[in-house]
Design a protein around this motif. Structure first.
Motif, PDB file in Angstrom:
ATOM      1  N   HIS A 160       0.263  16.134   3.974  1.00  0.00           N
ATOM      2  CA  HIS A 160      -0.960  15.739   3.270  1.00  0.00           C
ATOM      3  C   HIS A 160      -0.675  14.623   2.271  1.00  0.00           C
ATOM      4  O   HIS A 160      -1.416  13.631   2.192  1.00  0.00           O
ATOM      5  CB  HIS A 160      -1.559  16.942   2.535  1.00  0.00           C
ATOM      6  N   ALA A 175     -11.669  19.833   4.325  1.00  0.00           N
ATOM      7  CA  ALA A 175     -10.211  19.911   4.186  1.00  0.00           C
ATOM      8  C   ALA A 175      -9.759  19.274   2.878  1.00  0.00           C
ATOM      9  O   ALA A 175      -8.858  19.787   2.194  1.00  0.00           O
ATOM     10  CB  ALA A 175      -9.534  19.229   5.374  1.00  0.00           C
ATOM     11  N   ARG A 198     -16.166  14.582   8.354  1.00  0.00           N
ATOM     12  CA  ARG A 198     -15.646  15.821   8.952  1.00  0.00           C
ATOM     13  C   ARG A 198     -14.434  16.359   8.176  1.00  0.00           C
ATOM     14  O   ARG A 198     -14.147  17.554   8.220  1.00  0.00           O
ATOM     15  CB  ARG A 198     -15.271  15.580  10.419  1.00  0.00           C
ATOM     16  N   VAL A 199     -13.744  15.466   7.486  1.00  0.00           N
ATOM     17  CA  VAL A 199     -12.525  15.860   6.770  1.00  0.00           C
ATOM     18  C   VAL A 199     -12.828  16.353   5.350  1.00  0.00           C
ATOM     19  O   VAL A 199     -11.967  16.953   4.704  1.00  0.00           O
ATOM     20  CB  VAL A 199     -11.544  14.659   6.740  1.00  0.00           C
ATOM     21  N   TRP A 210      -1.810  22.115   8.177  1.00  0.00           N
ATOM     22  CA  TRP A 210      -1.656  22.484   6.768  1.00  0.00           C
ATOM     23  C   TRP A 210      -0.194  22.366   6.383  1.00  0.00           C
ATOM     24  O   TRP A 210       0.621  23.265   6.563  1.00  0.00           O
ATOM     25  CB  TRP A 210      -2.167  23.898   6.504  1.00  0.00           C
ATOM     26  N   CYS A 268     -20.238  18.844  -0.776  1.00  0.00           N
ATOM     27  CA  CYS A 268     -19.105  19.657  -0.319  1.00  0.00           C
ATOM     28  C   CYS A 268     -19.148  21.026  -0.981  1.00  0.00           C
ATOM     29  O   CYS A 268     -19.429  21.141  -2.179  1.00  0.00           O
ATOM     30  CB  CYS A 268     -17.783  18.964  -0.659  1.00  0.00           C
ATOM     31  N   GLN A 320     -15.422  10.227  10.590  1.00  0.00           N
ATOM     32  CA  GLN A 320     -14.280  11.142  10.525  1.00  0.00           C
ATOM     33  C   GLN A 320     -14.059  11.627   9.100  1.00  0.00           C
ATOM     34  O   GLN A 320     -13.694  12.783   8.873  1.00  0.00           O
ATOM     35  CB  GLN A 320     -13.023  10.439  11.049  1.00  0.00           C
ATOM     36  N   LEU A 332      -6.476  10.861   9.364  1.00  0.00           N
ATOM     37  CA  LEU A 332      -7.475  11.837   8.907  1.00  0.00           C
ATOM     38  C   LEU A 332      -7.431  13.103   9.753  1.00  0.00           C
ATOM     39  O   LEU A 332      -7.605  14.213   9.245  1.00  0.00           O
ATOM     40  CB  LEU A 332      -8.865  11.215   8.961  1.00  0.00           C
ATOM     41  N   GLU A 333      -7.185  12.933  11.032  1.00  0.00           N
ATOM     42  CA  GLU A 333      -7.071  14.099  11.923  1.00  0.00           C
ATOM     43  C   GLU A 333      -5.880  14.970  11.530  1.00  0.00           C
ATOM     44  O   GLU A 333      -5.967  16.204  11.540  1.00  0.00           O
ATOM     45  CB  GLU A 333      -6.918  13.609  13.370  1.00  0.00           C
ATOM     46  N   SER A 368      -6.756  17.154   8.539  1.00  0.00           N
ATOM     47  CA  SER A 368      -7.697  18.254   8.772  1.00  0.00           C
ATOM     48  C   SER A 368      -7.176  19.317   9.737  1.00  0.00           C
ATOM     49  O   SER A 368      -7.710  20.422   9.775  1.00  0.00           O
ATOM     50  CB  SER A 368      -9.028  17.700   9.310  1.00  0.00           C
ATOM     51  N   THR A 369      -6.136  19.005  10.498  1.00  0.00           N
ATOM     52  CA  THR A 369      -5.674  19.956  11.518  1.00  0.00           C
ATOM     53  C   THR A 369      -4.323  20.589  11.217  1.00  0.00           C
ATOM     54  O   THR A 369      -3.969  21.599  11.821  1.00  0.00           O
ATOM     55  CB  THR A 369      -5.583  19.266  12.897  1.00  0.00           C
TER      56      THR A 369
END
Length: 330
Positions: A167, A193, A189-190, A162, A229, A186, A155-156, A159-160
């Motif tokens: 993806h 994205a 937070r995603v 591109w 969202c 998490q 997941l990190e 989101s971090t």
């Protein structure tokens, strides 16, 4: 004095012999170490091709013995390799997991951790191949819990970084696993994205995001986060869906398409949108008051296309309002 010179020469020859012997022994030792390292960490061989791996799988079925190819590749991955070599080894491991199922099942959780550690590599191609390998291993039930431990890291990455290919690989892995509850914070937070990917131009990534969100929408503690969202381009996704519906409607009404008598499955998209039991045009009337003007216009276009087939040469008066529209004289 004359006797001393030959004696010195003999001593010098002995010293040279000792030095030569020591040098030779050192060279032999270094050669032994190099051979041993080569055996322990062999470079990828031609057996990593799909055809060779398939042959190994057939041979195993015939003779009932492991080829050792998957273990050899995993051992190679433990050694220091450059980014290209690591990507190729991981790619070959993925193939082996799919084709050599028995050997893959014999792997250990340490092997999963080794592959998972590649997610921290600085090269995106290595990360992508590691994600593909984890997805392959996730098809084996006993490894799923261990692979779930990497869900936070996956997941990190989404989101971090591109990267559309990253993806897609990340989302495919997540969609192949039951996501644990500890990943929910998490996931919240995603969400931004995921919405950004959903509104991007990468169809494969969009499909994977929709699959993930459809699954997450069944989680009571995540439903609000999904619904709340913020879309960076409000109405754009709905607009694209309406454009798609209009093009389908126009396409099915062309003379070329109507010249053939098509038979559709009851569960087909055609039956859902244009079948006798479909009330698509009725439902689209609600979008006439949508806050986005382009959505309003596109909804009207779809309604018109549903009621007015394009084959006007054979059906000149086919544009008629359905009995369910505007019955109140509006």
């Amino acid at each position: 004095m004359g006797k001393c010179v030959p004696q010195c020469l003999r001593q010098l020859d002995i010293r040279k012999s000792v030095v030569g012997l020591a040098t030779g022994a050192g060279a032999i030792y270094l050669l032994y170490k190099a051979i041993r390292a080569g055996i322990k960490c062999p470079p990828p061989l031609c057996t990593t091709s799909p055809i060779c791996i398939a042959r190994l799988a057939i041979e195993r079925e015939r003779h009932g013995r492991d080829s050792g190819e998957l273990r050899r590749l995993l051992n190679s991955l433990e050694c220091k390799q450059d980014e290209y070599a690591k990507s190729m080894i991981l790619h070959s491991i993925t193939r082996c997991v799919y084709l050599l199922e028995a050997e893959a099942s014999a792997c250990t959780t340490d092997d999963i951790m080794l592959v998972g550690s590649m997610l921290d590599d600085k090269d995106n191609s290595v990360k992508i191949q590691a994600l593909n390998t984890l997805k392959a291993f996730s098809g084996i039930r006993k490894f799923r819990l261990k692979i779930q431990e990497h869900s936070i890291k996956v997941l990190e990455l989404i989101s971090t970084i591109w990267d559309p290919e990253l993806h897609i690989a990340s989302l495919r892995l997540l969609n192949n696993l039951p996501l644990p509850d500890f990943a929910h914070p998490q996931l919240r937070r995603v969400m931004p994205a995921l919405m950004e990917i959903l509104q991007s131009d990468y169809i494969l990534a969009q499909v994977q995001v929709i699959r993930l969100l459809s699954y997450l929408a069944q989680k009571n503690d995540l439903l609000y986060d999904i619904l709340n969202c913020q879309a960076t381009q409000p109405g754009s996704l709905l607009f694209e869906v309406l454009v798609f519906a209009e093009r389908l409607s126009e396409g099915r009404n062309t003379p070329h398409y109507r010249a053939v008598k098509w038979h559709y499955n009851e569960q087909s998209l055609h039956e859902a949108l244009f079948g006798d039991e479909s009330r698509l045009a009725d439902r689209l009337l609600a979008l006439v008051i949508h806050p986005e003007e382009e959505v309003q216009i596109q909804a009207c276009k779809v309604i018109v296309s549903l009621q007015c087939p394009q084959d006007t040469r054979t059906r000149p008066f086919s544009c008629q309002a359905s009995h369910s529209y505007f019955n109140n004289g509006e």
